[in-house]
Write a protein that holds these residues in place. Structure first.
Motif, PDB file in Angstrom:
ATOM      1  N   PHE A  88      36.622  42.348  15.836  1.00 10.04           N
ATOM      2  CA  PHE A  88      37.883  42.403  14.597  1.00 10.04           C
ATOM      3  C   PHE A  88      39.395  42.423  15.054  1.00 10.04           C
ATOM      4  O   PHE A  88      40.161  41.948  14.593  1.00 10.04           O
ATOM      5  CB  PHE A  88      37.479  43.845  13.869  1.00 10.04           C
ATOM      6  CG  PHE A  88      38.661  43.944  12.839  1.00 10.04           C
ATOM      7  CD1 PHE A  88      38.100  43.413  11.421  1.00 10.04           C
ATOM      8  CD2 PHE A  88      39.616  44.854  13.028  1.00 10.04           C
ATOM      9  CE1 PHE A  88      39.244  43.714  10.465  1.00 10.04           C
ATOM     10  CE2 PHE A  88      40.454  45.166  11.958  1.00 10.04           C
ATOM     11  CZ  PHE A  88      40.408  44.573  10.794  1.00 10.04           C
ATOM     12  N   PHE A  89      39.363  43.145  16.350  1.00  5.92           N
ATOM     13  CA  PHE A  89      40.889  43.546  16.999  1.00  5.92           C
ATOM     14  C   PHE A  89      41.235  42.343  18.057  1.00  5.92           C
ATOM     15  O   PHE A  89      42.029  42.523  18.592  1.00  5.92           O
ATOM     16  CB  PHE A  89      40.628  44.886  17.507  1.00  5.92           C
ATOM     17  CG  PHE A  89      40.737  46.031  16.447  1.00  5.92           C
ATOM     18  CD1 PHE A  89      41.681  46.192  15.814  1.00  5.92           C
ATOM     19  CD2 PHE A  89      39.665  46.735  16.246  1.00  5.92           C
ATOM     20  CE1 PHE A  89      41.673  47.345  14.778  1.00  5.92           C
ATOM     21  CE2 PHE A  89      39.607  47.896  15.323  1.00  5.92           C
ATOM     22  CZ  PHE A  89      40.773  47.932  14.757  1.00  5.92           C
ATOM     23  N   LYS A  90      40.238  41.377  18.390  1.00  4.33           N
ATOM     24  CA  LYS A  90      40.419  40.605  19.435  1.00  4.33           C
ATOM     25  C   LYS A  90      41.884  39.751  19.030  1.00  4.33           C
ATOM     26  O   LYS A  90      42.172  39.436  18.161  1.00  4.33           O
ATOM     27  CB  LYS A  90      39.438  39.430  19.228  1.00  4.33           C
ATOM     28  CG  LYS A  90      39.555  38.378  20.683  1.00  4.33           C
ATOM     29  CD  LYS A  90      38.146  37.501  20.633  1.00  4.33           C
ATOM     30  CE  LYS A  90      38.246  36.615  21.718  1.00  4.33           C
ATOM     31  NZ  LYS A  90      37.400  35.723  21.680  1.00  4.33           N
ATOM     32  N   GLY A  91      42.762  39.720  20.051  1.00  5.93           N
ATOM     33  CA  GLY A  91      43.854  39.157  19.877  1.00  5.93           C
ATOM     34  C   GLY A  91      44.957  40.002  19.409  1.00  5.93           C
ATOM     35  O   GLY A  91      46.158  39.552  19.022  1.00  5.93           O
ATOM     36  N   LYS A  92      44.781  41.217  18.794  1.00  2.00           N
ATOM     37  CA  LYS A  92      45.717  42.118  17.955  1.00  2.00           C
ATOM     38  C   LYS A  92      46.019  43.172  18.900  1.00  2.00           C
ATOM     39  O   LYS A  92      47.141  43.608  18.998  1.00  2.00           O
ATOM     40  CB  LYS A  92      45.078  42.383  16.492  1.00  2.00           C
ATOM     41  CG  LYS A  92      44.652  41.243  15.746  1.00  2.00           C
ATOM     42  CD  LYS A  92      43.809  41.633  14.510  1.00  2.00           C
ATOM     43  CE  LYS A  92      43.316  40.401  13.608  1.00  2.00           C
ATOM     44  NZ  LYS A  92      42.320  41.124  12.725  1.00  2.00           N
ATOM     45  N   MET A 125      50.912  44.653  24.940  1.00  3.28           N
ATOM     46  CA  MET A 125      49.906  44.640  23.533  1.00  3.28           C
ATOM     47  C   MET A 125      49.661  46.091  23.642  1.00  3.28           C
ATOM     48  O   MET A 125      49.412  46.907  24.581  1.00  3.28           O
ATOM     49  CB  MET A 125      48.572  43.705  24.034  1.00  3.28           C
ATOM     50  CG  MET A 125      47.865  43.908  22.624  1.00  3.28           C
ATOM     51  SD  MET A 125      46.138  42.710  22.919  1.00  3.28           S
ATOM     52  CE  MET A 125      47.078  41.182  22.841  1.00  3.28           C
ATOM     53  N   LYS A 126      49.581  46.608  22.037  1.00  5.10           N
ATOM     54  CA  LYS A 126      49.090  47.737  21.725  1.00  5.10           C
ATOM     55  C   LYS A 126      47.911  48.010  22.251  1.00  5.10           C
ATOM     56  O   LYS A 126      47.097  47.208  22.047  1.00  5.10           O
ATOM     57  CB  LYS A 126      49.716  48.025  20.350  1.00  5.10           C
ATOM     58  CG  LYS A 126      50.948  47.871  19.883  1.00  5.10           C
ATOM     59  CD  LYS A 126      51.309  48.036  18.663  1.00  5.10           C
ATOM     60  CE  LYS A 126      52.770  48.106  18.266  1.00  5.10           C
ATOM     61  NZ  LYS A 126      52.931  48.049  16.704  1.00  5.10           N
TER      62      LYS A 126
END
Length: 368
Positions: free
Chosen positions: A61-65, A1-2
């Motif tokens: 906001f960035f959870k899972g991304k 993941m990035k």
């Protein structure tokens, strides 16, 4: 993941959270979608304003991304909000408008008019619309301490404000304020930012677009200011004499600079392709001159393509032009004329960043 790295920083006195990551187009587009996210041109970083609940918002906001690394993020004290200044009353607006008309009649440049006008407006608002006839020199001292210095503004900005206020009160009669006893702060002695010849070449060669390349090349090859380039007209190029006429520049002066055969050839190629009608560089959809914002974007694209990470501005190309001339042995007096400086002291600053003399200096470290 990035991964995104979150770090503390400040813009002025305002705390922010830096969002750092190696360049990745998809990641950049995702970061841009976070509410209130901004790009800082100088720092070359994405950021959001600091708040006690900002980390929670970022995680949500960035959870899972992407993976957020906030191990270097610390809790900071948020400074108290500055008091809001009252709007200017109608009677003072009339005085400001008279001052603006007077400056325009005196042929001050539009940028100077705006700077001085804004300075006087903020000063009068800080004094809560105090009557002009009641303003004293102590009011300016208070404004300097509680507004300019309290907000961490530069001495350059302070000088501009003082100049504008002095000029305004020099045109008033029957007042307590005495402009003659107002003193300006000392200016910071900052060295100009200079690029190596290799860096300049990398920037100038980065664009395939002929217009973009011609604009950047002309700025460097003639040591132009941003506004001077955008105000150039076709008639200002004399290819038979290999000169460029720069009209009514800073200080209301004309000056002439030489054009190299290489830049003339590039301009001829550009002219055939784009066929400008009035200004040398015109906007995409009109015959008006190219915009400042678009020109800055041209440089940003060149920096990305060339891989240069320094916070380069268009004025760095002018500084580099002067320094490279000096390093090739051009007389300082000639450089002063080419740049359009009123004083030789302004031009002498380039002697402090030229490496021609520094390379001859022996270091005692070499003998150890």
């Amino acid at each position: 993941m990035k991964k995104l790295d979150l770090k503390n920083d400040c813009i002025g006195k305002n705390p922010i959270i830096r969002i750092e990551f190696p360049y990745d187009f998809e990641l950049k587009e995702l970061v841009k979608q976070f509410p209130g996210c901004n790009w800082d041109i100088k720092k070359k970083v994405w950021w959001v304003s600091y708040a006690d609940n900002r980390l929670t918002e970022l995680i949500t906001f960035f959870k899972g991304k992407v993976w957020l690394d906030y191990s270097q993020l610390k809790k900071v004290e948020i400074p108290k909000a500055q008091p809001v200044l009252p709007p200017l009353i109608a009677s003072l607006e009339i005085e400001i408008n008279k001052f603006e008309d007077w400056m325009r009649n005196k042929r001050y440049s539009e940028s100077t008019i705006k700077t001085y006008k804004d300075a006087v407006i903020i000063f009068l608002r800080f004094l809560e619309n105090k009557a002009i006839v009641e303003i004293e020199n102590e009011d300016l001292e208070k404004f300097n301490k509680e507004y300019i210095l309290a907000r961490g503004y530069s001495s350059s900005y302070q000088n501009q404000v003082v100049n504008g206020i002095k000029l305004f009160f020099q045109n008033r009669r029957g007042i307590k304020f005495n402009p003659e006893i107002v003193y300006r702060p000392k200016r910071e002695k900052l060295l100009p930012n200079v690029l190596s010849k290799e860096e300049v070449k990398s920037i100038l060669d980065s664009h395939q677009n002929l217009k973009h390349r011609a604009m950047l090349c002309l700025i460097y090859s003639c040591g132009l200011r941003r506004g001077e380039l955008l105000n150039l007209k076709i008639m200002d190029i004399d290819s038979k004499r290999n000169i460029l006429i720069i009209r009514q520049t800073k200080g209301k002066k004309d000056r002439v600079v030489p054009l190299s055969p290489k830049i003339i050839e590039l301009l001829r190629e550009y002219f055939k392709a784009y066929k400008p009608t009035i200004y040398l560089f015109e906007g995409h959809k009109s015959q008006g001159k190219y915009s400042e914002k678009s020109l800055e974007s041209v440089l940003k694209q060149a920096l990305v393509k060339s891989g240069i990470k320094k916070p380069v501005t268009l004025h760095w190309l002018r500084h580099s032009y002067a320094t490279h001339l000096l390093e090739r042995g051009t007389d300082l007096r000639h450089i002063q004329e080419l740049l359009g400086h009123n004083s030789s002291k302004t031009t002498e600053i380039y002697t402090h960043v030229s490496i021609r003399s520094l390379q001859k200096v022996w270091s005692p470290f070499d003998d150890l």
